[in-house]
Design a protein around this motif. Structure first.
Motif, mmCIF file in Angstrom:
data_model
loop_
_atom_site.group_PDB
_atom_site.id
_atom_site.type_symbol
_atom_site.label_atom_id
_atom_site.label_comp_id
_atom_site.label_asym_id
_atom_site.label_seq_id
_atom_site.Cartn_x
_atom_site.Cartn_y
_atom_site.Cartn_z
ATOM 1 N N SER A 2 -40.250 -69.226 -51.578
ATOM 2 C CA SER A 2 -39.954 -70.113 -51.485
ATOM 3 C C SER A 2 -39.679 -70.323 -49.297
ATOM 4 O O SER A 2 -39.545 -69.229 -48.750
ATOM 5 N N ILE A 4 -37.696 -70.949 -46.243
ATOM 6 C CA ILE A 4 -36.552 -71.347 -45.930
ATOM 7 C C ILE A 4 -35.992 -70.714 -44.935
ATOM 8 O O ILE A 4 -36.144 -70.819 -43.634
ATOM 9 N N LEU A 21 -31.073 -63.228 -48.908
ATOM 10 C CA LEU A 21 -31.857 -64.111 -48.613
ATOM 11 C C LEU A 21 -34.045 -63.292 -49.021
ATOM 12 O O LEU A 21 -34.414 -63.259 -49.614
ATOM 13 N N HIS A 26 -38.589 -64.339 -49.971
ATOM 14 C CA HIS A 26 -38.390 -65.690 -49.397
ATOM 15 C C HIS A 26 -39.109 -65.398 -48.006
ATOM 16 O O HIS A 26 -37.598 -64.340 -47.489
ATOM 17 N N ILE A 28 -37.894 -66.869 -44.445
ATOM 18 C CA ILE A 28 -37.146 -67.395 -43.472
ATOM 19 C C ILE A 28 -37.239 -67.768 -42.385
ATOM 20 O O ILE A 28 -37.873 -67.290 -41.620
ATOM 21 N N VAL A 46 -41.209 -76.855 -45.768
ATOM 22 C CA VAL A 46 -39.862 -76.249 -46.280
ATOM 23 C C VAL A 46 -39.581 -76.139 -47.396
ATOM 24 O O VAL A 46 -39.651 -77.343 -48.065
ATOM 25 N N ASP A 47 -39.110 -75.701 -47.808
ATOM 26 C CA ASP A 47 -38.545 -75.663 -49.248
ATOM 27 C C ASP A 47 -37.468 -76.087 -49.616
ATOM 28 O O ASP A 47 -37.188 -76.597 -50.465
ATOM 29 N N LEU A 48 -36.360 -75.509 -48.450
ATOM 30 C CA LEU A 48 -34.856 -75.123 -49.345
ATOM 31 C C LEU A 48 -35.010 -75.379 -47.363
ATOM 32 O O LEU A 48 -35.404 -74.879 -46.498
ATOM 33 N N VAL A 50 -30.338 -74.870 -45.420
ATOM 34 C CA VAL A 50 -29.405 -74.503 -45.694
ATOM 35 C C VAL A 50 -29.289 -74.854 -44.181
ATOM 36 O O VAL A 50 -28.986 -74.092 -43.716
#
Length: 65
Positions: A2, A4, A21, A26, A28, A46-48, A50
């Motif tokens: 992913s 992130i 992470l 992943h 980042i 973007v998948d996620l 935070v």
């Protein structure tokens, strides 16, 4: 893996989350400003996200919308 996006105005927290992470494979992207994060979000798929909720430029609630 992913992609992130991590957003926090505290560089120490950004580095801590990045260290957690990254070993998982992943990719980042991190930003300490909400404006920079918003640009990155629209530039990448973007998948996620935070996100810190309390930031100086505009808060995390605005960014998530």
């Amino acid at each position: 893996m992913s992609l992130i996006l991590i957003v926090d105005d505290n560089e120490t927290i950004l580095e801590y989350i990045r260290k957690i992470l990254t070993p998982s494979g992943h990719t980042i992207i991190s930003h300490s400003s909400s404006k920079g994060a918003l640009k990155a979000f629209f530039a990448e798929e973007v998948d996620l996200v935070v996100c810190d909720m309390m930031m100086p430029e505009f808060d995390g609630f605005y960014l998530i919308k």
